[in-house]
Design an enzyme around this catalytic site. Structure first.
Site, PDB file in Angstrom:
ATOM      1  N   ASN A 115      -8.513   6.288 -10.805  1.00  0.00           N
ATOM      2  CA  ASN A 115      -7.448   4.299 -10.833  1.00  0.00           C
ATOM      3  C   ASN A 115      -7.408   4.543 -11.450  1.00  0.00           C
ATOM      4  O   ASN A 115      -6.441   3.284 -11.890  1.00  0.00           O
ATOM      5  CB  ASN A 115      -9.369   3.863 -10.399  1.00  0.00           C
ATOM      6  CG  ASN A 115      -9.825   3.574  -8.930  1.00  0.00           C
ATOM      7  OD1 ASN A 115      -9.139   4.549  -8.197  1.00  0.00           O
ATOM      8  ND2 ASN A 115     -10.459   3.085  -8.492  1.00  0.00           N
ATOM      9  N   ASP A 163       0.648  -0.886   0.118  1.00  0.00           N
ATOM     10  CA  ASP A 163       0.406  -0.130  -0.855  1.00  0.00           C
ATOM     11  C   ASP A 163       0.697   0.671   0.565  1.00  0.00           C
ATOM     12  O   ASP A 163       1.974   1.314   0.370  1.00  0.00           O
ATOM     13  CB  ASP A 163      -1.373  -0.228   0.694  1.00  0.00           C
ATOM     14  CG  ASP A 163      -1.910   1.167   1.188  1.00  0.00           C
ATOM     15  OD1 ASP A 163      -2.693   0.406   0.914  1.00  0.00           O
ATOM     16  OD2 ASP A 163      -1.816   1.815   0.803  1.00  0.00           O
ATOM     17  N   HIS A 221     -19.312  -5.321 -15.053  1.00  0.00           N
ATOM     18  CA  HIS A 221     -19.837  -5.396 -13.365  1.00  0.00           C
ATOM     19  C   HIS A 221     -20.626  -3.669 -12.821  1.00  0.00           C
ATOM     20  O   HIS A 221     -19.358  -3.113 -13.098  1.00  0.00           O
ATOM     21  CB  HIS A 221     -18.051  -5.067 -12.650  1.00  0.00           C
ATOM     22  CG  HIS A 221     -18.620  -5.422 -11.267  1.00  0.00           C
ATOM     23  ND1 HIS A 221     -19.603  -5.639 -10.680  1.00  0.00           N
ATOM     24  CD2 HIS A 221     -17.608  -4.746 -10.152  1.00  0.00           C
ATOM     25  CE1 HIS A 221     -19.349  -5.295  -9.385  1.00  0.00           C
ATOM     26  NE2 HIS A 221     -18.193  -4.638  -8.884  1.00  0.00           N
ATOM     27  N   ASN A 273     -12.338  -1.052  -8.665  1.00  0.00           N
ATOM     28  CA  ASN A 273     -13.202  -0.995 -10.254  1.00  0.00           C
ATOM     29  C   ASN A 273     -12.717   1.080 -10.819  1.00  0.00           C
ATOM     30  O   ASN A 273     -11.510   1.456 -10.561  1.00  0.00           O
ATOM     31  CB  ASN A 273     -14.500  -0.278  -9.386  1.00  0.00           C
ATOM     32  CG  ASN A 273     -15.325  -1.855  -9.076  1.00  0.00           C
ATOM     33  OD1 ASN A 273     -15.616  -2.428 -10.137  1.00  0.00           O
ATOM     34  ND2 ASN A 273     -15.261  -1.934  -7.569  1.00  0.00           N
TER      35      ASN A 273
HETATM   36  N1  APR Z   1      -0.905   2.320  -4.858  1.00  0.00           N
HETATM   37  C1  APR Z   1      -1.024   1.019  -3.213  1.00  0.00           C
HETATM   38  N2  APR Z   1      -2.213   1.417  -2.651  1.00  0.00           N
HETATM   39  C2  APR Z   1      -2.662   2.421  -2.916  1.00  0.00           C
HETATM   40  C3  APR Z   1      -2.599   3.290  -4.377  1.00  0.00           C
HETATM   41  C4  APR Z   1      -1.174   3.180  -5.096  1.00  0.00           C
HETATM   42  N3  APR Z   1      -1.237   3.494  -5.751  1.00  0.00           N
HETATM   43  N4  APR Z   1      -3.382   3.874  -4.077  1.00  0.00           N
HETATM   44  C5  APR Z   1      -4.360   3.675  -2.908  1.00  0.00           C
HETATM   45  N5  APR Z   1      -3.678   2.709  -2.613  1.00  0.00           N
HETATM   46  C6  APR Z   1      -4.374   2.419  -1.148  1.00  0.00           C
HETATM   47  C7  APR Z   1      -5.420   3.176  -0.786  1.00  0.00           C
HETATM   48  O1  APR Z   1      -3.968   3.291   0.057  1.00  0.00           O
HETATM   49  C8  APR Z   1      -6.163   2.070   0.445  1.00  0.00           C
HETATM   50  O2  APR Z   1      -5.566   1.407   1.301  1.00  0.00           O
HETATM   51  O3  APR Z   1      -5.613   1.702  -1.899  1.00  0.00           O
HETATM   52  C9  APR Z   1      -6.710   1.124  -0.545  1.00  0.00           C
HETATM   53  C10 APR Z   1      -7.821   1.326  -1.055  1.00  0.00           C
HETATM   54  O4  APR Z   1      -8.244   0.111  -0.269  1.00  0.00           O
HETATM   55  P1  APR Z   1      -9.842   0.784  -0.046  1.00  0.00           P
HETATM   56  O5  APR Z   1     -10.614   2.259   0.611  1.00  0.00           O
HETATM   57  O6  APR Z   1     -10.898   0.861   1.694  1.00  0.00           O
HETATM   58  O7  APR Z   1     -10.841   0.582  -0.264  1.00  0.00           O
HETATM   59  P2  APR Z   1     -11.480  -1.106  -0.302  1.00  0.00           P
HETATM   60  O8  APR Z   1     -12.784  -0.668   0.062  1.00  0.00           O
HETATM   61  O9  APR Z   1     -10.555  -2.159  -0.601  1.00  0.00           O
HETATM   62  O10 APR Z   1     -11.907  -0.921  -2.164  1.00  0.00           O
HETATM   63  C11 APR Z   1     -10.717  -1.141  -3.308  1.00  0.00           C
HETATM   64  O11 APR Z   1     -11.684  -3.125  -5.136  1.00  0.00           O
HETATM   65  O12 APR Z   1     -13.969  -2.773  -5.156  1.00  0.00           O
HETATM   66  C12 APR Z   1     -13.013  -2.161  -5.062  1.00  0.00           C
HETATM   67  O13 APR Z   1     -14.441  -0.310  -6.268  1.00  0.00           O
HETATM   68  C13 APR Z   1     -13.362  -0.766  -5.106  1.00  0.00           C
HETATM   69  O14 APR Z   1     -11.574   0.108  -6.462  1.00  0.00           O
HETATM   70  C14 APR Z   1     -12.359   0.100  -5.350  1.00  0.00           C
HETATM   71  C15 APR Z   1     -11.446  -1.454  -5.145  1.00  0.00           C
END
Ligand code: APR
Length: 305
Positions: free
Chosen positions: A93, A31, A173, A118
């Site tokens: 994204n 992350d 989706h 997504n």
């Molecule tokens: N590199 C690594 N991690 C990243 C980056 C990156 N460039 N950008 C964002 N993140 C991390 C964020 O720091 C966060 O911890 O991605 C994580 C996303 O987690 P959540 O906000 O909890 O989202 P989540 O519910 O896990 O969904 C993630 O899956 O189902 C799909 O639509 C949803 O696109 C979304 C993805």
């Protein structure tokens, strides 16, 4: 086996936990937020003696530790908030996916990439353009999730065991997904013989809006238990070469009259990824709906340039 999960948020962390507790593979959790993947990985390691597995779980903010991964699960990105569609996440994204997948691919050139971020079908295309080569190694999780939602609604409606209900949801989706009641069964009997048309239509509608229903309740994020469970099922089929037939976002090459684009279709999932794409004998109406969904995905891919 070594599996990298990119994104230590709700979906990524839950998925990593399932993979380790299911004893499928060692896990590297990546992350961008400092401390987040390290903290969650350590927390999971400390639960290992209780849960009874010895899998290694490493949290990191870089990609060195991901080197030589067999599978990369991509969950990093923004999640939906109330009022947002999955398409609203498109540009941001896409940037995240492009950067993360190219870093992961440079460390694990032979890995299979399972996309979760997504809007799913478009993110599969973004990842495929980075990875190139064989499209059977880049595909997405969504059909298992959408079908699981449809299955659970059918089981609740008929008051039967969840495990006896199978369902097929194809297409992109999103709002244009194509639940297929004719191919959805309870112990082999199609639900068109078990439920009146208006009830089927209501369950189909709830399935299409299944993600939004959860977002509306949570308010600060989107679903993650069912998405993580669905991703786990796909990863398990690859790791154990189970050759399960599951709906997934796969790159089509003529199937259903569509070429060079990702869409949710039934696939055979084994050790080499998507080993086959199955073509269901769809009615004219079902095929028309699938093509409409494909067109929606195509327009979004074009919007990215
Ligand atoms: N590199 C690594 N991690 C990243 C980056 C990156 N460039 N950008 C964002 N993140 C991390 C964020 O720091 C966060 O911890 O991605 C994580 C996303 O987690 P959540 O906000 O909890 O989202 P989540 O519910 O896990 O969904 C993630 O899956 O189902 C799909 O639509 C949803 O696109 C979304 C993805």
């Amino acid at each position: 086996m070594k599996i990298t999960v990119i994104g230590a948020g709700n979906v990524g962390a839950t998925c990593a936990q399932r993979i380790a507790e299911g004893d499928l593979a060692d896990v590297v959790l990546v992350d961008i937020v400092e401390g987040l993947p390290q903290g969650k990985a350590l927390d999971m390691v400390e639960s290992a003696p209780v849960m009874g597995h010895s899998r290694s779980i490493i949290g990191t903010n870089g990609y060195d530790e991901t080197e030589g991964s067999d599978i990369v699960v991509m969950t990093a990105g923004l999640a939906r908030k109330p009022g947002m569609s999955r398409d609203d996440l498109l540009k941001k994204n896409a940037e995240i996916v492009q950067g993360a997948i190219s870093e992961a691919h440079s460390k694990s050139p032979d890995a299979i990439f399972v996309m979760v971020t997504n809007p799913l079908d478009v993110m599969c295309e973004v990842a495929y353009r980075v990875v190139g080569g064989d499209s059977c190694k880049v595909f997405g999780m969504a059909g298992v999730l959408d079908s699981a939602r449809f299955r659970s609604f059918i089981a609740m409606e008929l008051d039967v065991a969840m495990e006896d209900v199978q369902a097929m949801v194809l297409g992109g989706h999103g709002d244009t997904m194509v639940p297929l009641p004719r191919f959805s069964t309870v112990s082999g009997v199609s639900i068109v013989h078990l439920l009146p048309e208006d009830r089927i239509e209501a369950l189909v509608d709830r399935t299409r809006k299944g993600g939004a229903e959860i977002v509306g309740l949570l308010k600060t994020g989107s679903a993650y238990y069912a998405p993580a469970a669905s991703t786990y099922q796909m990863v398990e089929s690859i790791v154990k070469d189970k050759k399960r037939i599951l709906p997934a976002a796969a790159r089509l090459s003529g199937q259903y009259g569509l070429t060079d684009q990702y869409l949710g279709v039934p696939v055979k999932l084994g050790a080499s990824g998507v080993e086959n794409i199955l073509e269901l004998p769809l009615s004219d109406d079902e095929l028309a709906e699938l093509k409409k969904s494909a067109e929606h995905v195509r327009v979004n891919v074009e919007a990215l340039g």
